[in-house]
Design an enzyme around this catalytic site. Structure first.
Site, PDB file in Angstrom:
ATOM      1  N   GLY A 155       0.701  -1.102   0.075  1.00 24.39           N
ATOM      2  CA  GLY A 155      -0.082   0.190   0.046  1.00 24.39           C
ATOM      3  C   GLY A 155       0.754   1.295   0.013  1.00 24.39           C
ATOM      4  N   CYS A 156       0.375   2.401  -0.289  1.00 28.36           N
ATOM      5  CA  CYS A 156       1.097   3.384  -0.439  1.00 28.36           C
ATOM      6  C   CYS A 156       1.433   4.199   1.168  1.00 28.36           C
ATOM      7  CB  CYS A 156       0.249   4.802  -1.131  1.00 28.36           C
ATOM      8  SG  CYS A 156      -1.552   4.599  -0.545  1.00 28.36           S
TER       9      CYS A 156
END
Lengths: 346, 346, 346, 346
Positions: free
Chosen positions: D149-150
């Site tokens: 994920g970011c």
């Protein structure tokens, strides 16, 4: 590999040139000249370059430039370019100048709009106006190219085909252009501070902006007649992007499809020009970070007028990208080398 | 205290009307009608109103409106207004309508530009066009006022005095207008999402925007001649603000000072119109959140043309603020009541 | 009408104070002092004020101030305030100082965090810390009030009730705060230019920001213990707004509803504090342009920790609005006078 | 040339993957799958791609994918990925999945945080967590990679070296992260409209955001202990960029220089990680449009705590860029191929 120098590397047009060159397959950056940052790494001035380009900025030394550069980009303020360029030119180094100093056919026009004498008129006379889509053949053989202004690139490409085709009248041409704030360069002035720019827009230099004369020069070629026109620049709250809305009266009844055909034919071999089908209009985000130009239009039959909308990235096609495109042409490289990308998109 | 209702209270124009009314010294909000939020507090829809205005939204009930409102603001979508208004009008409640439905002298012009029949032509015939600076006397006695569009307010005020003075020609008038995104209203459509709007600008509806007809109607009055003109709207990445750049050819040699005198004389009693001295130009931030209009200009002697720049806040003077100004006039209040403020400034 | 002067009227906090005062029903602005703009109208510096407030800026003249002002707001840079204030104080003029110079219980704490001696310790000793919701009673009788910092207002109000209630531990308190760019004031520095700020965010002054000491001072009162905490300021790309996210470990098992009750009880008479129900969280747009504070929170049972989110407008409740609130209290006016509005909303 | 397909090509992560791949020297895009735009050119959905990539979007056909792709990127919503991937996986096509579905060591942790059963646990068991700087060796041999994920990429890289070195305590770790709006993807929802997002910031999903579990999983590996921590996401008004501010208590007296050495040593071979010298802090603009991570920090000796600031571009290193980096590793290419650029810079 072609050896390249950038003078004025730490201004916004300069650093954008450096940015493009770091991804160019046929180029090696050999010198970055920056008056203000001698001895500092370019990546200390612009941290986005850490690891990618850590070259140290140096002072201007013409002999050193001549020994290490096949071509230089001069991204200096207007006025500074014409002081520096003669010595470099004398050494036989090719030059793409991003200032306004070498864009004019006529010394007199330059001096009228810039309000100062031109100190290198003989070089000006040899300089080629670097609007690639219009002057490609002359650029090929040029030693020095005057890279077009941002507003001018966006405006000329929108009107040139219609004037050349004779479908619009020569008077009553109006260009209303909107620019992102990076057009003002790397500046500390209060009007360009975040709090003064965000949520704000304004016109400026109505009827007096220098780019007017550059646009008139080229469109006069297109029309084979002296074109005088209104050009109004505006500042809008975005970083990059120019949107020009141009108005011209039609000489004849003509449909959107016929206008489309004129544009499509004129730009049929131009990779970087996207002529939009009737019903579509440009948006600056579609060209942000790329060398592309978008051109759309709409015939207003009620008023027998055509309205053309064109968009570029002021720092890319309007400055550094077109400068690299000029270099590619001048050095015999693939014209798209290093600038063939879709831009930021988001 | 005047009892006021707002229909369509939860759209952007509606809530801006509510916002202004909460600070109005002579007004009591009695009804907030919102189809989508019946039973919810306005402050649950717009949390900025918590503690300041916690009125519950209700459904439309004409009898209830008539019993509890001296005047209503109808901030409904175009088309919806003309369905709802006849019943309210029949009850004798005064109306300021913010849609396009009651702005026209001519049913035919409305039907041509809006592409649908007008179902209440007899009310349209009685409706007064609510551009306060131009039609104040008629507004005083009006039962229903068609509150002007945002683009139109900004454009008409810029050109009216020059046309009335006979110093500009009637053809070749061009208005290039830029609007903040709130002009599109409270919308979920993708093109108005943050990622699609920020760092982006574009023209839209070239030659076909409905506000064209509204501007032409009023400027034709000014010129005492049929005016047809180009109007081009643009979307720019700011929330509030309209900037209009208008171009007109001069009938005569005239100086900036003489143009200034025409504007200054025309607007000498108009508190909300700021005519800028030659050399100064409007900026949208100067009018953000206020009812003021800024007008600047520049004569281009080279082309015998004048360029006028005008700025308003699209939600305030371009919608809710002018609507309240209209209410003040209609109800015999101080015209500045509740709208006499410098706006956001920062 | 109370006669009011503003010193440093052309900075961002100063002009916001002027903006609020122009709409205050009980106040007359008599003097606007601006070192940089002596002889210029305030509306020439900030054109949004044209027609609304066209007072001319003057140089500082203490006798003149004393003769014409019942109270002054000093919106000067830190350090400048403490040079200027003693003379004004000596004349018996009441003072709300927006700098950091008169916020401290302890001269030593000031000198440690500001790195310079305090030249007016006897006035400092009499100054009241102007966080209205906490120190209202002392403010009533104060001659001089040190108006709280923007970050500090937002942070203290979020943590004070929980520390006072004994439900959170005294160590491991962390405040992570985000501020809009106007917090840096009216500045020409490159890092605050539009192109450098937009699409950018960063932390700065980690572990060393002066507001840390101010927050610790007040929260130590709340806890009746010495509180030391982490405070990290960030710059985010918006003009106005502070959002503070505060972390504290719980002393006990406690539900969201119980936390809500603590806040609701503590602020039950505070008009300007909006305690949000569990499940809702603050947004800076809800408080932009207003004097309101929003406070929301969430208990993390997994970690036995509470996270509090609070939002204010840095220029309004974080500076000018609270300053006017302090004036209202000091002068015996309605505390809400002139600042009872929903803000910009849009 | 490696043949590549992108599933979910028209979402923001998908189109960013396409954007990067168009400039990748070793790759040919063979299939773009988009449920919503079957039969439309990708350049009709995203006009920035006109001329650069005009591939037509197609529906998902697993046999067709298997016949034409060596590797696929699945940029589908969480949940959709795990439905689609088993069939592709069964065909022996390599996969980089950008959703959350294949990031977990433990099916139970996934199911707890995502609130639904995992339908392909045997593939999950084989999937490698694609944080390149940490799991490069496993990625080399992986058939399927769960792209991080970011928020998690930005957070884990900031804390991993300090936990691995044993200099920070395992409790009281707090990560306060700020994200640009593109993190929400291509969405029409009102809270992501321009007018609702600009000039606004807020926290959301406090104590419950799914990325918490992903960060805890990896940091537990680093610490060789179960790490539970606070993670708070925020939305700030920029398009791209994540800034994470992490807080951890020190186990020992340690200087900034010693912390620097720990980071510098840990990342000494990592081209895409820029560890900043003490005194410097990350800014999201320095990593916008690039695969780089910036990490800075400050020891707070007063509190015996270290604060780490880290920045990435959420769409690039936080999604598409790291996905391409994973592909490069999986396919034996130069890890930097196609992603070795300074980003947008301006």
């Amino acid at each position: 590999m072609i050896k390249v120098g950038v003078l004025g590397a730490t201004g916004y047009a300069g650093i954008e040139t450096v940015r493009i060159l770091t991804g160019h397959p046929d180029v090696k950056i050999t010198r970055l000249v920056s008056h203000s940052f001698v001895g500092k790494k370019i990546s200390d001035v612009y941290p986005a370059f850490r690891n990618v380009c850590d070259i140290e900025c140096c002072a201007l030394d013409v002999d050193d430039i001549a020994a290490n550069c096949d071509i230089v980009f001069t991204a200096l303020p207007h006025g500074a370019s014409k002081e520096v360029i003669p010595a470099i030119y004398a050494k036989g180094v090719k030059i793409v100048d991003l200032s306004g100093d070498f864009r004019y056919d006529s010394k007199e026009v330059y001096e009228k709009w810039y309000g100062e004498p031109h100190c290198a008129p003989e070089i000006l006379a040899k300089s080629v106006y670097g609007l690639c889509e219009i002057h490609r053949d002359k650029i090929k053989d040029a030693t020095i190219v005057g890279n077009p202004g941002c507003y001018t690139t966006c405006s000329i490409l929108a009107l040139y085909p219609l004037l050349a085709a004779g479908v619009v009248k020569h008077d009553n041409i109006i260009i209303d252009a909107k620019s992102g704030v990076s057009g003002a360069g790397r500046t500390e002035k209060l009007p360009y501070s975040f709090c003064e720019c965000t949520e704000n827009s304004k016109a400026y230099k109505i009827a007096t902006h220098r780019h007017t004369s550059e646009i008139e020069q080229e469109l006069s070629h297109a029309a084979n007649d002296e074109i005088l026109l209104s050009f109004t620049p505006h500042l809008i709250p975005q970083k990059r992007g120019i949107l020009a809305t141009s108005y011209a009266n039609l000489t004849t009844d003509i449909t959107d499809e016929e206008i489309y055909d004129i544009f499509a034919k004129f730009y049929k071999d131009e990779y970087f020009v996207r002529v939009l089908k009737p019903g579509m209009l440009p948006e600056t985000k579609n060209v942000a970070g790329s060398n592309f130009v978008e051109i759309g239009f709409k015939v207003d039959h009620r008023l027998k007028r055509v309205v053309i909308s064109s968009a570029i990235d002021n720092l890319f096609k309007g400055a550094a990208g077109q400068a690299v495109q000029n270099m590619n042409i001048m050095m015999g490289l693939d014209e798209k080398a290093g600038i063939d990308n879709p831009g930021f998109n988001l």
